[in-house]
Design a protein around this motif. Sequence first.
Motif, PDB file in Angstrom:
ATOM      1  N   MET A  71      30.942  50.321  50.542  1.00  0.00           N
ATOM      2  CA  MET A  71      30.287  49.657  49.421  1.00  0.00           C
ATOM      3  C   MET A  71      29.540  50.688  48.590  1.00  0.00           C
ATOM      4  SD  MET A  71      27.308  46.733  49.531  1.00  0.00           S
ATOM      5  CE  MET A  71      26.218  46.512  48.110  1.00  0.00           C
ATOM      6  N   ASP A  72      29.774  50.677  47.273  1.00  0.00           N
ATOM      7  CA  ASP A  72      29.024  51.550  46.385  1.00  0.00           C
ATOM      8  C   ASP A  72      27.595  51.044  46.246  1.00  0.00           C
ATOM      9  OD1 ASP A  72      31.216  53.157  45.959  1.00  0.00           O
ATOM     10  OD2 ASP A  72      31.909  51.969  44.248  1.00  0.00           O
ATOM     11  N   ILE A  73      26.682  51.955  45.949  1.00  0.00           N
ATOM     12  CA  ILE A  73      25.266  51.601  45.869  1.00  0.00           C
ATOM     13  C   ILE A  73      24.885  51.003  44.518  1.00  0.00           C
ATOM     14  CG2 ILE A  73      24.442  53.832  45.026  1.00  0.00           C
ATOM     15  CD1 ILE A  73      22.755  51.688  47.763  1.00  0.00           C
ATOM     16  N   THR A  74      25.737  51.174  43.510  1.00  0.00           N
ATOM     17  CA  THR A  74      25.389  50.729  42.165  1.00  0.00           C
ATOM     18  C   THR A  74      26.613  50.195  41.440  1.00  0.00           C
ATOM     19  OG1 THR A  74      24.200  51.389  40.145  1.00  0.00           O
ATOM     20  CG2 THR A  74      25.801  52.958  41.041  1.00  0.00           C
ATOM     21  N   GLY A  75      26.376  49.488  40.337  1.00  0.00           N
ATOM     22  CA  GLY A  75      27.461  48.999  39.497  1.00  0.00           C
ATOM     23  C   GLY A  75      28.144  47.756  39.993  1.00  0.00           C
ATOM     24  N   ASN A  76      27.562  47.041  40.927  1.00  0.00           N
ATOM     25  CA  ASN A  76      28.150  45.827  41.490  1.00  0.00           C
ATOM     26  C   ASN A  76      27.510  44.577  40.900  1.00  0.00           C
ATOM     27  OD1 ASN A  76      29.711  47.199  43.758  1.00  0.00           O
ATOM     28  ND2 ASN A  76      27.627  47.848  44.229  1.00  0.00           N
ATOM     29  N   THR A  77      28.177  43.457  41.111  1.00  0.00           N
ATOM     30  CA  THR A  77      27.567  42.144  40.905  1.00  0.00           C
ATOM     31  C   THR A  77      27.481  41.493  42.275  1.00  0.00           C
ATOM     32  OG1 THR A  77      28.505  41.962  38.688  1.00  0.00           O
ATOM     33  CG2 THR A  77      27.686  39.944  39.702  1.00  0.00           C
ATOM     34  N   VAL A  78      26.257  41.219  42.727  1.00  0.00           N
ATOM     35  CA  VAL A  78      25.984  40.875  44.125  1.00  0.00           C
ATOM     36  C   VAL A  78      25.383  39.480  44.210  1.00  0.00           C
ATOM     37  CG1 VAL A  78      24.819  41.616  46.238  1.00  0.00           C
ATOM     38  CG2 VAL A  78      25.455  43.325  44.509  1.00  0.00           C
ATOM     39  N   PHE A  79      25.918  38.653  45.096  1.00  0.00           N
ATOM     40  CA  PHE A  79      25.334  37.346  45.392  1.00  0.00           C
ATOM     41  C   PHE A  79      24.775  37.387  46.805  1.00  0.00           C
ATOM     42  CE2 PHE A  79      26.293  32.671  46.528  1.00  0.00           C
ATOM     43  CZ  PHE A  79      24.997  32.281  46.199  1.00  0.00           C
ATOM     44  N   ILE A  80      23.465  37.050  46.921  1.00  0.00           N
ATOM     45  CA  ILE A  80      22.797  37.056  48.228  1.00  0.00           C
ATOM     46  C   ILE A  80      22.188  35.674  48.482  1.00  0.00           C
ATOM     47  CG2 ILE A  80      21.262  38.309  49.772  1.00  0.00           C
ATOM     48  CD1 ILE A  80      21.123  40.569  47.800  1.00  0.00           C
ATOM     49  N   PRO A  81      22.917  34.769  49.129  1.00  0.00           N
ATOM     50  CA  PRO A  81      22.320  33.500  49.546  1.00  0.00           C
ATOM     51  C   PRO A  81      21.310  33.752  50.664  1.00  0.00           C
ATOM     52  CG  PRO A  81      24.728  33.478  49.716  1.00  0.00           C
ATOM     53  CD  PRO A  81      24.325  34.879  49.506  1.00  0.00           C
ATOM     54  N   GLY A  82      20.193  33.041  50.636  1.00  0.00           N
ATOM     55  CA  GLY A  82      19.167  33.231  51.651  1.00  0.00           C
ATOM     56  C   GLY A  82      18.265  34.398  51.345  1.00  0.00           C
ATOM     57  N   ALA A  83      18.036  34.658  50.063  1.00  0.00           N
ATOM     58  CA  ALA A  83      17.267  35.840  49.668  1.00  0.00           C
ATOM     59  C   ALA A  83      15.985  35.486  48.933  1.00  0.00           C
ATOM     60  CB  ALA A  83      18.133  36.764  48.807  1.00  0.00           C
ATOM     61  N   THR A  84      15.382  34.359  49.286  1.00  0.00           N
ATOM     62  CA  THR A  84      14.128  33.993  48.626  1.00  0.00           C
ATOM     63  C   THR A  84      12.907  34.603  49.305  1.00  0.00           C
ATOM     64  OG1 THR A  84      14.103  31.937  49.909  1.00  0.00           O
ATOM     65  CG2 THR A  84      15.006  31.827  47.670  1.00  0.00           C
ATOM     66  N   SER A  85      13.115  35.310  50.405  1.00  0.00           N
ATOM     67  CA  SER A  85      12.002  35.975  51.095  1.00  0.00           C
ATOM     68  C   SER A  85      12.589  37.006  52.050  1.00  0.00           C
ATOM     69  CB  SER A  85      11.147  34.958  51.873  1.00  0.00           C
ATOM     70  OG  SER A  85      11.919  34.341  52.901  1.00  0.00           O
ATOM     71  N   GLY A  86      11.702  37.749  52.723  1.00  0.00           N
ATOM     72  CA  GLY A  86      12.100  38.640  53.809  1.00  0.00           C
ATOM     73  C   GLY A  86      13.081  39.721  53.412  1.00  0.00           C
ATOM     74  N   ILE A  87      13.980  40.042  54.354  1.00  0.00           N
ATOM     75  CA  ILE A  87      14.955  41.104  54.125  1.00  0.00           C
ATOM     76  C   ILE A  87      15.816  40.798  52.906  1.00  0.00           C
ATOM     77  CG2 ILE A  87      16.998  42.247  55.067  1.00  0.00           C
ATOM     78  CD1 ILE A  87      15.791  41.891  57.859  1.00  0.00           C
ATOM     79  N   GLY A  88      16.231  39.550  52.751  1.00  0.00           N
ATOM     80  CA  GLY A  88      17.122  39.197  51.653  1.00  0.00           C
ATOM     81  C   GLY A  88      16.525  39.516  50.300  1.00  0.00           C
ATOM     82  N   LEU A  89      15.291  39.082  50.059  1.00  0.00           N
ATOM     83  CA  LEU A  89      14.651  39.332  48.769  1.00  0.00           C
ATOM     84  C   LEU A  89      14.394  40.814  48.567  1.00  0.00           C
ATOM     85  CD1 LEU A  89      13.438  38.360  46.147  1.00  0.00           C
ATOM     86  CD2 LEU A  89      11.294  37.894  47.369  1.00  0.00           C
ATOM     87  N   ALA A  90      13.909  41.496  49.593  1.00  0.00           N
ATOM     88  CA  ALA A  90      13.643  42.926  49.479  1.00  0.00           C
ATOM     89  C   ALA A  90      14.918  43.710  49.179  1.00  0.00           C
ATOM     90  CB  ALA A  90      12.992  43.449  50.760  1.00  0.00           C
ATOM     91  N   LEU A  91      16.010  43.328  49.814  1.00  0.00           N
ATOM     92  CA  LEU A  91      17.284  43.994  49.557  1.00  0.00           C
ATOM     93  C   LEU A  91      17.786  43.677  48.150  1.00  0.00           C
ATOM     94  CD1 LEU A  91      19.485  45.781  50.783  1.00  0.00           C
ATOM     95  CD2 LEU A  91      20.561  43.705  51.694  1.00  0.00           C
TER      96      LEU A  91
END
Length: 254
Positions: A1-21
């Motif tokens: 996975m490249d570190i930049t230039g993506n379109t990313v969907f993160i379900p479960g990211a309203t707090s914790g690791i998900g939001l920080a990531l």
Amino acid sequence: MDITGNTVFIPGATSGIGLALALALRERGNTVVVGGRRTELLDRIAAEHPGVHTVRVDTTDAGSVEAAAADVLGRFPGLNVLITMAGVMRVEDWHRPESFLASAENTITTNVLGPIRLIAAFVEHFQTLPDATIMTVSSGLAFAPLKITPSYNASKAAIHMLSETLRLQLADTSVRVVELEPPAVRTDLLPGHAENEHAMPLDEYVAEVMGLIETQPDAREIQVESVKFLRYGEARGDYDQVVAAINAEDPHGK
């Protein structure tokens, strides 16, 4: 996975690791869509972090996953990364079925069926792209159990094996399968866990993960150094000592 230039969907990211990531990926030039059940949290994230997009999704509800996928793909047809972050962790006592059965069923529905539904919603789209990534989220506890969280341990072990198998099946496509394996991290996954001195600080964890993604773009498993104690106990031959250590030292481990 490249570190930049993506379109990313993160379900479960309203707090914790998900939001920080999500925020770390946004800072590195990715378009990020955060998903969650609670609209008030999504509204707050959108207000506090301009440029982070949101969608309501409840991964325990198949219809909600389908609707969210249609919404995300409608707005972001170039979506090429899914991170299945949504999950729950609950303390259970299996001496009495009335005390654990409902919790166990909810944990498996959220932590196993949820990612399966999300992957099913996006995998065909991903195969039309030149490069796409499904990042699953297991845990160090997939490899060494914390005795107070049986269903969580089992759900993360299932995600590990699902990841291994999907990687084999999708090897003839443009879709990569990457497994994120967190150790204990200071979040609110369990009550009081954010103050757990045995857990890794959240900002340190996400910084190390981002570094691994950048320096190891072809990695199959994203493992910060501290999770290797759990991940490789059986291979090292000290599995029993690992299990004893995490159950003696960390009553609220991840």
